[in-house]
Design a protein around this motif. Structure first.
Motif, short mmCIF file in Angstrom:
data_model
loop_
_atom_site.label_atom_id
_atom_site.label_comp_id
_atom_site.label_asym_id
_atom_site.label_seq_id
_atom_site.Cartn_x
_atom_site.Cartn_y
_atom_site.Cartn_z
N CYS A 152 2.16 2.21 -3.54
CA CYS A 152 1.21 2.43 -4.64
C CYS A 152 1.37 3.85 -5.15
O CYS A 152 1.20 4.81 -4.40
CB CYS A 152 -0.22 2.20 -4.16
SG CYS A 152 -1.46 2.62 -5.41
N LYS B 239 0.82 -1.21 0.00
CA LYS B 239 0.00 0.00 0.00
C LYS B 239 0.86 1.27 0.00
O LYS B 239 0.58 2.20 -0.73
CB LYS B 239 -0.94 -0.02 1.21
CG LYS B 239 -1.86 1.15 1.27
CD LYS B 239 -2.95 1.10 2.32
CE LYS B 239 -2.60 0.39 3.58
NZ LYS B 239 -3.66 0.44 4.59
N GLN B 240 1.91 1.29 0.80
CA GLN B 240 2.74 2.49 0.90
C GLN B 240 3.56 2.75 -0.37
O GLN B 240 4.10 3.83 -0.54
CB GLN B 240 3.66 2.43 2.14
CG GLN B 240 4.66 1.31 2.14
CD GLN B 240 4.12 0.00 2.71
OE1 GLN B 240 2.92 -0.18 2.84
NE2 GLN B 240 5.01 -0.91 3.04
N LEU C 182 -1.77 6.15 -4.51
CA LEU C 182 -1.96 6.55 -3.12
C LEU C 182 -0.85 7.48 -2.65
O LEU C 182 -1.10 8.45 -1.92
CB LEU C 182 -2.04 5.31 -2.22
CG LEU C 182 -3.24 4.39 -2.49
CD1 LEU C 182 -3.19 3.17 -1.58
CD2 LEU C 182 -4.55 5.13 -2.34
N LYS C 183 0.39 7.22 -3.08
CA LYS C 183 1.50 8.09 -2.71
C LYS C 183 1.27 9.51 -3.21
O LYS C 183 1.47 10.47 -2.48
CB LYS C 183 2.83 7.54 -3.27
CG LYS C 183 3.40 6.39 -2.47
CD LYS C 183 4.62 5.76 -3.14
CE LYS C 183 5.78 6.70 -3.27
NZ LYS C 183 7.00 6.02 -3.77
N LYS C 184 0.85 9.63 -4.45
CA LYS C 184 0.63 10.96 -5.03
C LYS C 184 -0.48 11.70 -4.30
O LYS C 184 -0.36 12.88 -3.99
CB LYS C 184 0.30 10.83 -6.51
CG LYS C 184 0.17 12.18 -7.19
CD LYS C 184 0.40 12.03 -8.67
CE LYS C 184 0.63 13.34 -9.34
NZ LYS C 184 1.99 13.81 -9.32
N LEU C 185 -1.56 10.99 -4.01
CA LEU C 185 -2.69 11.63 -3.33
C LEU C 185 -2.36 11.97 -1.87
O LEU C 185 -2.77 13.00 -1.37
CB LEU C 185 -3.92 10.73 -3.41
CG LEU C 185 -4.49 10.52 -4.81
CD1 LEU C 185 -5.60 9.50 -4.77
CD2 LEU C 185 -4.95 11.82 -5.43
N MET C 186 -1.59 11.12 -1.22
CA MET C 186 -1.29 11.33 0.20
C MET C 186 -0.27 12.45 0.40
O MET C 186 -0.30 13.13 1.41
CB MET C 186 -0.82 10.05 0.84
CG MET C 186 -1.96 9.03 0.96
SD MET C 186 -1.47 7.46 1.62
CE MET C 186 -1.24 7.89 3.33
N LYS C 187 0.62 12.67 -0.57
CA LYS C 187 1.61 13.73 -0.36
C LYS C 187 1.06 15.08 -0.80
O LYS C 187 1.74 16.09 -0.72
CB LYS C 187 2.94 13.41 -1.03
CG LYS C 187 2.99 13.42 -2.51
CD LYS C 187 4.41 13.11 -2.96
CE LYS C 187 4.49 13.26 -4.47
NZ LYS C 187 5.83 13.07 -4.96
N GLY C 188 -0.19 15.10 -1.23
CA GLY C 188 -0.85 16.38 -1.49
C GLY C 188 -0.62 16.96 -2.88
O GLY C 188 -1.06 18.05 -3.14
N ASP C 189 0.05 16.23 -3.75
CA ASP C 189 0.24 16.73 -5.11
C ASP C 189 -1.07 16.68 -5.87
O ASP C 189 -1.93 15.85 -5.58
CB ASP C 189 1.26 15.86 -5.87
CG ASP C 189 2.69 16.12 -5.43
OD1 ASP C 189 2.90 17.06 -4.65
OD2 ASP C 189 3.57 15.36 -5.85
#
Length: 139
Positions: free
Chosen positions: A125, A122-123, A128-135
């Motif tokens: 993906c 999951k970490q 998910l990485k793009k969405l979670m880091k706020g980009d």
């Protein structure tokens, strides 16, 4: 007083009555006359306007853009060629920017689907990485 009630217009245009009221509030439909009891009475031309709005939405115009297009349709005299040219040029730029955004999004999704199913932690993906880091998804 001849004309169409909100429900008659909605039925004729195959939309919900609330859609008719919403378009009226957004000034996409010409202001209807009112009966003595206060009920809206739309002209038969409102059906054409509703169909125009739906077709314009189907091809991707926003309600604000549709409002502008309707002013072009309703204006008397020669077509507003300068205004329509500027309108079209602006819309082309917006479409081109949207295409770039969608291509970037597609590329991001292709990174995920290029991997065998169930092997991506999951970490790691990309989506998910793009969405979670706020980009933003467009960049």
């Amino acid at each position: 007083m001849d004309g169409l009630s909100v429900s008659q217009l909605a039925k004729a245009a195959n939309v919900n009555a609330e859609t008719v009221k919403y378009y009226e509030r957004r000034e996409l439909l010409s202001k209807p006359e009112r009966t003595d009891a206060g009920y809206r009475v739309f002209s038969a031309a409102a059906v054409d306007d509703m169909n125009f709005i739906k077709r314009a939405q189907d091809v991707g115009f926003t309600l604000n853009e549709i409002k502008q297009l309707l002013t072009f349709v309703r204006e008397e005299g020669d077509p507003p060629s300068k205004e329509m040219f500027a309108f079209a040029a602006t819309k082309i730029k917006e479409i081109e920017a949207k295409i770039v955004q969608l291509e970037n999004f597609k590329s991001l999704l292709e990174q995920v689907t290029a991997l065998p199913p169930h092997t991506l932690p999951k970490q790691e993906c990309p989506v998910l990485k793009k969405l979670m880091k706020g980009d933003r998804a467009d960049g």
